[in-house]
Each structure stands twice: as structure tokens, then as C-alpha cells.
Design a protein around this motif. Sequence first.
Motif, short mmCIF file in Angstrom:
data_model
loop_
_atom_site.label_atom_id
_atom_site.label_comp_id
_atom_site.label_asym_id
_atom_site.label_seq_id
_atom_site.Cartn_x
_atom_site.Cartn_y
_atom_site.Cartn_z
N ASP A 1 4.16 -5.87 1.37
CA ASP A 1 4.03 -5.90 -0.09
C ASP A 1 5.23 -6.60 -0.73
OD1 ASP A 1 6.11 -3.78 -0.83
OD2 ASP A 1 4.85 -2.71 0.60
N ASN B 1 1.24 -5.49 -4.76
CA ASN B 1 0.31 -4.95 -3.76
C ASN B 1 -0.35 -6.06 -2.95
OD1 ASN B 1 0.37 -2.02 -4.21
ND2 ASN B 1 -0.25 -2.62 -6.28
N MET B 2 0.12 -6.18 -1.72
CA MET B 2 -0.46 -7.17 -0.81
C MET B 2 -0.52 -6.56 0.58
SD MET B 2 1.65 -10.60 -1.89
CE MET B 2 3.27 -9.82 -1.85
N PRO B 3 -1.53 -6.94 1.37
CA PRO B 3 -1.59 -6.42 2.74
C PRO B 3 -0.47 -7.00 3.60
CG PRO B 3 -3.32 -8.05 2.36
CD PRO B 3 -2.65 -7.80 1.04
#
Lengths: 123, 209
Positions: free
Chosen positions: A59, A54-56
Motif C-alpha cells: 500500500d 489502498n493498493m494490493p
Amino acid sequence: MKHILVIDDAATVRLYHRNILETAGYSVDEAINGIEALEKALVTSYDLYIVDVNMPKLDGYGFLKEFRRQEDVLQSPAIMVTTEAGNQDKILGYVSGANLYMTKPTKPNQLLSYVRLLLGEVA
Amino acid sequence: MAFIKKQQSSTETEDERQAPRDFEGLCEELNHADSQVRRWAVRDLVEMPNASSVLVDRLEHENNVSVRTGILNALAQLRDTVSLNGLIECLRSEDAALRNESIEILKELPDEVGAILENLLKDSDSDVRIFAVNILESLRHENVEKWLISVIEKDSHVNVCSTALDLLSEVGSEQAIPAIKKLKVRFPDEPYVCFSADLALKRIEEGSQ
């Protein structure tokens, strides 16, 4: 010296993994999301990727899918490291192109054993 | 190898509205095969009452990324209960990109999210609790530190606590110190928690000098 890219939006996680890996003799670069990781991976040949989910912006699944599509780039192994422990998450990780899947929080010995395995350093 | 940026086609910049712009017509266009038509329908529906529920319904099935982003932005603009619940529901999605997009949108709604955040932090799904902490990351709300302290004091899941601790390391003040010290005692066998707690304590103590 083997070169590893740690991809995670959490600065503390990046620092934690960097400390473990550098203490074990690896060289480490960092990326804060999938986009930055792709940019780095396309200009530097890393031996291994450690990828959060989960990354802005992009992902971990998106990063791996895009990275695996790049035919001109060395296709190094990747460990997906995430808080999500469900089977579906693991399947998604492998489908996206991960070689191994670890659930956070990681333990140094476990992480290093996976890294050594994928780098072919296991005796 | 450089990224190849998709050229913007002329149709993306032109007004392609064709059908009548009444509510029923727009709802129909929201299911049109052409994503460009759906995108225009989303834009025009924002101006209409009761649009939230049809946009939330469409969000569940929308595969086109730019239409989906349009819907999420429209829901942020509408800011009613239905819109907010639709955005919150995205946190439960199997689609990581949708989850992350909704987190970014929810960060921009401090008043609306602030009112429901305590419930989100008590959700039965630990992943949702982690995403709720992620929302706090740049939520401009006066209770952020209080919520984070409460999480590391009470939540039983190590990853929820770790995520809150990461954030406290950046925004925490001296009032977080006792809770951080207790967290190390609660999870003595988790190297990451100990590392992260020590880092947070160091940063807070340095910041207070």
C-alpha cells in the motif's frame, strides 16, 4: 521537463491524473502498486510522487516508508491521494513520509497547485 | 539499487512442532513469543473444529506479517461464519496492509461474500463500502454488474460511486449506461466523476459495437 510517478491501482485514476499533469507540461510514468513503484523509483529519479493508499501487494504507506529508507535514492516529495479523509489517515500519511495529503476525488486546479508548490514552481 | 531478498533460513522449512498438537496446546502456542511456533500453530489449528474464533482473536494482535497472512489464509480455508466475520472486520482496521490482504482473500470467496455483499454495500462507513466495491473487482459472481449499478444509482458518497464507476468501466454492459449518465447529473461539479463516466460510456459503447 519534470518527471512524475503516479501510483494507483485504479487505471481510470491513473489516466485522470496523467491527463491533468501532461496537459500542464509534466512527463508522467505510472505504477499499479507500491512494489512496482519502488522498482521504478529505484532506477529512475522522479521529481514527485503521487501515491494512492489502498493498493494490493504494497500500500501507499508501505511504499513511502520503504522509499524513505533508501539512502542512495533522491528523496523527492510525495503527495498522498486517498479516499480516506480522517485525521488519523492524514497523520499516518505524514508519518510514512508524505509531504502533502489530498482527499479524492481530486480537482485539477487543486492537484496542480500542490504539484507546483512541492516542485518549487510557485511564483 | 536492487531489493535484497531475505534468505530463507533452515528453520523456516523444517517442522518445528514441539508441543502436543491438541486444541489447548495449539491455542497456547498461538500466543508464543516465537513467530515460527505461532505459524505452525496456525497451520495445525486449521484442521480442528472451533479454530475460527481463536484465529480471529489472534489476528487482532498479530504483528508478524507472515503469521498474519497464515491466519488470513486459514480463515479463508475454514469459510464458516466466524471466519468470514473476522475477515470482514479487517476492512475496518486502521492497518491498510491488513485491509488490503483481507480484500484479496475475500475476492476468492464468491459464494460466501455474495451472500453478505449487499449488507456490506449498505454499511454506514463509506470506507467499508469502498472496500466492498474493491472486493467486487475480481469476484466471480453473476450479480457484480447489478450491484455496481445499484451503487452508482443510490450511494450518496462520491468516492463510493467513483470506485464503482471505475469497475463498471471494465465490466459494465449496455444496461449500465442509463445509471452512468444519471451519475454525471448527480455530481456535475466533480471533474473526476465526469471524466470517469465519459470513459466508461466510451468503453461500453465501443465494446458493444
